[in-house]
Write a protein that holds these residues in place. Sequence first.
Motif, PDB file in Angstrom:
ATOM      1  N   GLY A   8      -9.360   6.977   1.161  1.00 53.94           N
ATOM      2  CA  GLY A   8      -8.963   5.939   2.097  1.00 53.94           C
ATOM      3  C   GLY A   8     -10.091   5.502   3.013  1.00 53.94           C
ATOM      4  O   GLY A   8     -10.866   6.332   3.503  1.00 53.94           O
ATOM      5  N   PHE A   9     -10.165   4.193   3.252  1.00 54.44           N
ATOM      6  CA  PHE A   9     -11.044   3.610   4.268  1.00 54.44           C
ATOM      7  C   PHE A   9     -10.126   2.872   5.242  1.00 54.44           C
ATOM      8  O   PHE A   9      -9.582   1.825   4.890  1.00 54.44           O
ATOM      9  CB  PHE A   9     -12.042   2.636   3.638  1.00 54.44           C
ATOM     10  CG  PHE A   9     -13.084   3.270   2.780  1.00 54.44           C
ATOM     11  CD1 PHE A   9     -14.387   3.386   3.228  1.00 54.44           C
ATOM     12  CD2 PHE A   9     -12.774   3.758   1.513  1.00 54.44           C
ATOM     13  CE1 PHE A   9     -15.364   3.982   2.435  1.00 54.44           C
ATOM     14  CE2 PHE A   9     -13.734   4.349   0.716  1.00 54.44           C
ATOM     15  CZ  PHE A   9     -15.041   4.464   1.176  1.00 54.44           C
ATOM     16  N   LEU A  33      -8.604   3.043  -1.501  1.00 49.67           N
ATOM     17  CA  LEU A  33      -7.804   2.108  -0.714  1.00 49.67           C
ATOM     18  C   LEU A  33      -8.585   1.723   0.535  1.00 49.67           C
ATOM     19  O   LEU A  33      -8.940   2.590   1.336  1.00 49.67           O
ATOM     20  CB  LEU A  33      -6.469   2.736  -0.326  1.00 49.67           C
ATOM     21  CG  LEU A  33      -5.593   3.248  -1.481  1.00 49.67           C
ATOM     22  CD1 LEU A  33      -4.413   4.034  -0.939  1.00 49.67           C
ATOM     23  CD2 LEU A  33      -5.102   2.086  -2.326  1.00 49.67           C
ATOM     24  N   VAL A  34      -8.866   0.426   0.695  1.00 46.14           N
ATOM     25  CA  VAL A  34      -9.630  -0.070   1.842  1.00 46.14           C
ATOM     26  C   VAL A  34      -8.710  -0.940   2.684  1.00 46.14           C
ATOM     27  O   VAL A  34      -8.186  -1.951   2.196  1.00 46.14           O
ATOM     28  CB  VAL A  34     -10.859  -0.886   1.397  1.00 46.14           C
ATOM     29  CG1 VAL A  34     -11.659  -1.348   2.608  1.00 46.14           C
ATOM     30  CG2 VAL A  34     -11.731  -0.074   0.447  1.00 46.14           C
ATOM     31  N   ASP A  35      -8.511  -0.564   3.949  1.00 45.89           N
ATOM     32  CA  ASP A  35      -7.680  -1.368   4.854  1.00 45.89           C
ATOM     33  C   ASP A  35      -8.567  -2.057   5.880  1.00 45.89           C
ATOM     34  O   ASP A  35      -9.529  -1.471   6.391  1.00 45.89           O
ATOM     35  CB  ASP A  35      -6.642  -0.490   5.558  1.00 45.89           C
ATOM     36  CG  ASP A  35      -5.612  -1.325   6.295  1.00 45.89           C
ATOM     37  OD1 ASP A  35      -4.907  -2.106   5.621  1.00 45.89           O
ATOM     38  OD2 ASP A  35      -5.529  -1.222   7.529  1.00 45.89           O
ATOM     39  N   GLU A  36      -8.219  -3.317   6.190  1.00 48.89           N
ATOM     40  CA  GLU A  36      -8.987  -4.143   7.140  1.00 48.89           C
ATOM     41  C   GLU A  36     -10.464  -4.210   6.750  1.00 48.89           C
ATOM     42  O   GLU A  36     -11.361  -3.798   7.489  1.00 48.89           O
ATOM     43  CB  GLU A  36      -8.821  -3.616   8.572  1.00 48.89           C
ATOM     44  CG  GLU A  36      -7.418  -3.757   9.104  1.00 48.89           C
ATOM     45  CD  GLU A  36      -6.871  -5.183   9.020  1.00 48.89           C
ATOM     46  OE1 GLU A  36      -7.673  -6.141   8.984  1.00 48.89           O
ATOM     47  OE2 GLU A  36      -5.650  -5.348   8.971  1.00 48.89           O
ATOM     48  N   ALA A  95       0.839  -1.208   0.000  1.00 45.11           N
ATOM     49  CA  ALA A  95       0.000   0.000   0.000  1.00 45.11           C
ATOM     50  C   ALA A  95       0.871   1.254   0.000  1.00 45.11           C
ATOM     51  O   ALA A  95       0.556   2.241  -0.682  1.00 45.11           O
ATOM     52  CB  ALA A  95      -0.930  -0.007   1.211  1.00 45.11           C
ATOM     53  N   ASN A  96       1.973   1.218   0.751  1.00 49.12           N
ATOM     54  CA  ASN A  96       2.904   2.349   0.751  1.00 49.12           C
ATOM     55  C   ASN A  96       3.460   2.590  -0.650  1.00 49.12           C
ATOM     56  O   ASN A  96       3.585   3.740  -1.105  1.00 49.12           O
ATOM     57  CB  ASN A  96       4.056   2.091   1.720  1.00 49.12           C
ATOM     58  CG  ASN A  96       3.623   2.101   3.172  1.00 49.12           C
ATOM     59  OD1 ASN A  96       2.528   2.538   3.502  1.00 49.12           O
ATOM     60  ND2 ASN A  96       4.481   1.613   4.042  1.00 49.12           N
ATOM     61  N   ALA A  97       3.812   1.507  -1.337  1.00 48.56           N
ATOM     62  CA  ALA A  97       4.363   1.633  -2.691  1.00 48.56           C
ATOM     63  C   ALA A  97       3.331   2.248  -3.635  1.00 48.56           C
ATOM     64  O   ALA A  97       3.669   3.073  -4.496  1.00 48.56           O
ATOM     65  CB  ALA A  97       4.813   0.264  -3.203  1.00 48.56           C
ATOM     66  N   LEU A  98       2.078   1.864  -3.479  1.00 49.08           N
ATOM     67  CA  LEU A  98       1.028   2.456  -4.316  1.00 49.08           C
ATOM     68  C   LEU A  98       0.871   3.942  -4.034  1.00 49.08           C
ATOM     69  O   LEU A  98       0.672   4.739  -4.961  1.00 49.08           O
ATOM     70  CB  LEU A  98      -0.297   1.733  -4.081  1.00 49.08           C
ATOM     71  CG  LEU A  98      -0.482   0.395  -4.792  1.00 49.08           C
ATOM     72  CD1 LEU A  98      -1.764  -0.287  -4.336  1.00 49.08           C
ATOM     73  CD2 LEU A  98      -0.497   0.586  -6.304  1.00 49.08           C
ATOM     74  N   ILE A  99       0.954   4.330  -2.761  1.00 46.05           N
ATOM     75  CA  ILE A  99       0.867   5.749  -2.413  1.00 46.05           C
ATOM     76  C   ILE A  99       1.992   6.522  -3.096  1.00 46.05           C
ATOM     77  O   ILE A  99       1.770   7.580  -3.704  1.00 46.05           O
ATOM     78  CB  ILE A  99       0.947   5.940  -0.891  1.00 46.05           C
ATOM     79  CG1 ILE A  99      -0.282   5.337  -0.197  1.00 46.05           C
ATOM     80  CG2 ILE A  99       1.093   7.411  -0.538  1.00 46.05           C
ATOM     81  CD1 ILE A  99      -1.562   6.087  -0.418  1.00 46.05           C
ATOM     82  N   VAL A 100       3.213   5.987  -3.015  1.00 50.06           N
ATOM     83  CA  VAL A 100       4.368   6.656  -3.623  1.00 50.06           C
ATOM     84  C   VAL A 100       4.193   6.762  -5.136  1.00 50.06           C
ATOM     85  O   VAL A 100       4.508   7.796  -5.741  1.00 50.06           O
ATOM     86  CB  VAL A 100       5.668   5.901  -3.267  1.00 50.06           C
ATOM     87  CG1 VAL A 100       6.844   6.432  -4.087  1.00 50.06           C
ATOM     88  CG2 VAL A 100       5.973   6.034  -1.787  1.00 50.06           C
ATOM     89  N   GLU A 103      -3.363   3.660   9.823  1.00 51.34           N
ATOM     90  CA  GLU A 103      -2.689   3.182   8.627  1.00 51.34           C
ATOM     91  C   GLU A 103      -2.528   4.279   7.580  1.00 51.34           C
ATOM     92  O   GLU A 103      -1.460   4.452   6.995  1.00 51.34           O
ATOM     93  CB  GLU A 103      -3.469   2.013   8.037  1.00 51.34           C
ATOM     94  CG  GLU A 103      -2.699   1.190   7.018  1.00 51.34           C
ATOM     95  CD  GLU A 103      -1.611   0.345   7.649  1.00 51.34           C
ATOM     96  OE1 GLU A 103      -0.577   0.161   6.972  1.00 51.34           O
ATOM     97  OE2 GLU A 103      -1.775  -0.107   8.787  1.00 51.34           O
ATOM     98  N   PHE A 104      -3.589   5.053   7.329  1.00 51.23           N
ATOM     99  CA  PHE A 104      -3.576   6.013   6.233  1.00 51.23           C
ATOM    100  C   PHE A 104      -3.498   7.473   6.673  1.00 51.23           C
ATOM    101  O   PHE A 104      -3.286   8.342   5.828  1.00 51.23           O
ATOM    102  CB  PHE A 104      -4.821   5.834   5.357  1.00 51.23           C
ATOM    103  CG  PHE A 104      -4.844   4.551   4.577  1.00 51.23           C
ATOM    104  CD1 PHE A 104      -3.668   3.946   4.174  1.00 51.23           C
ATOM    105  CD2 PHE A 104      -6.050   3.941   4.241  1.00 51.23           C
ATOM    106  CE1 PHE A 104      -3.681   2.758   3.456  1.00 51.23           C
ATOM    107  CE2 PHE A 104      -6.077   2.765   3.520  1.00 51.23           C
ATOM    108  CZ  PHE A 104      -4.897   2.162   3.132  1.00 51.23           C
ATOM    109  N   THR A 105      -3.671   7.760   7.961  1.00 53.72           N
ATOM    110  CA  THR A 105      -3.613   9.154   8.406  1.00 53.72           C
ATOM    111  C   THR A 105      -2.301   9.838   8.035  1.00 53.72           C
ATOM    112  O   THR A 105      -2.311  11.022   7.652  1.00 53.72           O
ATOM    113  CB  THR A 105      -3.859   9.250   9.923  1.00 53.72           C
ATOM    114  OG1 THR A 105      -5.202   8.822  10.200  1.00 53.72           O
ATOM    115  CG2 THR A 105      -3.687  10.668  10.418  1.00 53.72           C
ATOM    116  N   PRO A 106      -1.132   9.164   8.099  1.00 49.43           N
ATOM    117  CA  PRO A 106       0.101   9.836   7.685  1.00 49.43           C
ATOM    118  C   PRO A 106       0.095  10.316   6.235  1.00 49.43           C
ATOM    119  O   PRO A 106       0.881  11.191   5.872  1.00 49.43           O
ATOM    120  CB  PRO A 106       1.180   8.756   7.900  1.00 49.43           C
ATOM    121  CG  PRO A 106       0.615   7.864   8.952  1.00 49.43           C
ATOM    122  CD  PRO A 106      -0.853   7.836   8.664  1.00 49.43           C
TER     123      PRO A 106
END
Length: 375
Positions: free
Chosen positions: A136-137, A205-208, A120-125, A144-147
Amino acid sequence: MDVERAPRLGVIRPTALGFRITVRLHDGQTPEDYGRVLDKLAHAWKVHSVRLASWKPGKVTLVATLSDPLERVTIPVLSEDLLRVRVGMLDTGSPFVIDFRAVPHWLNVGATQSGKSNLANALIVGLAPQPVALVGFDLKGGVEFTPYEARMSALATERAECAALLADLIGIIKDRMALCRSHRVKNIWHPRLPEDKRPMPIVVLVDEVAELFLMADPKSEKEEVAAVATRLLRLAQLGRAFGIYLVVCGQRVGSDLGPGVTALRAQLTGRICHMVNDEETAKMALGDMDPGALNAARQISPNRPGTAVVVGSEGRWRRMRSVHVSEEQAEAAAATFAGLAPAWADLTRGTAAIGDLDAVELEEFTAPDLDGIPA
């Protein structure tokens, strides 16, 4: 039938990582006969691995790799083109590219420290410098995504927020449907649609994802879970044509979460399975694909974070290892390109009144039966 006879080998042709060779089949042999003995051939030829690259009547082409190209992946993340991001390397030595135009929706599963969040970090970059909106979810309370919130147009951290945000996304789809109808085109990428009218693509992007379906109190939460499940599935079914793409992540994704999860899985063509703690998650990701993919996923070592079995645009499974991208790198990319994030109010302008599902639409689209979801 199986015919155990010495292969009739053609000319050995060198490759960057080993060699390739064409083998003529004996009478009664099929490509599947070679597919079953690739490990034996690797030991016989004293190479790292042998794979069946292609076949045609009477012949198969085998590719041998002398060493493991996934031992150390150092290629940088690359934003190749709009909605294309190079995030790692395949066991063939080729780069692994997530191309949302080719494969619009992805399921990414993996246990803690398996490399799921790193991907997910790589996709953000890779997506941060592109003219796309990120949504983001984050059902981990936002940790996870707040940063990366500076580059996101919207971020939901509670299920109620997710329901509202999904309603907005459905409204965006309806708005884009009207745009396409007015120009007599079937999707936003059609050349007849004027460039100044083409809406910005959105990557969700959906996490958990399991947290969207779990209920502590079925009586009070069932309606909310049903709304979220229905809207998310509708988004997956309709999003591609209207420039909305999904990456659904989870540590554990099983059929016991309810039929809504299984229905959603069917819409997620791209599959990425890192090391998982339970077989059910691996089956959910790869069980409807080649059985060999499931066996390969079970063999992923915890000492190789970032390693996964992937199924992409080719429809065949491959081993992959993603590039290591730290949270600091992803946060820096989000901050650097924060100015490219469109305001959510701009994306949803004019869609507020049609963002939710009305009774007629619920008849057209049957919501998943959520009675079997565990409390």
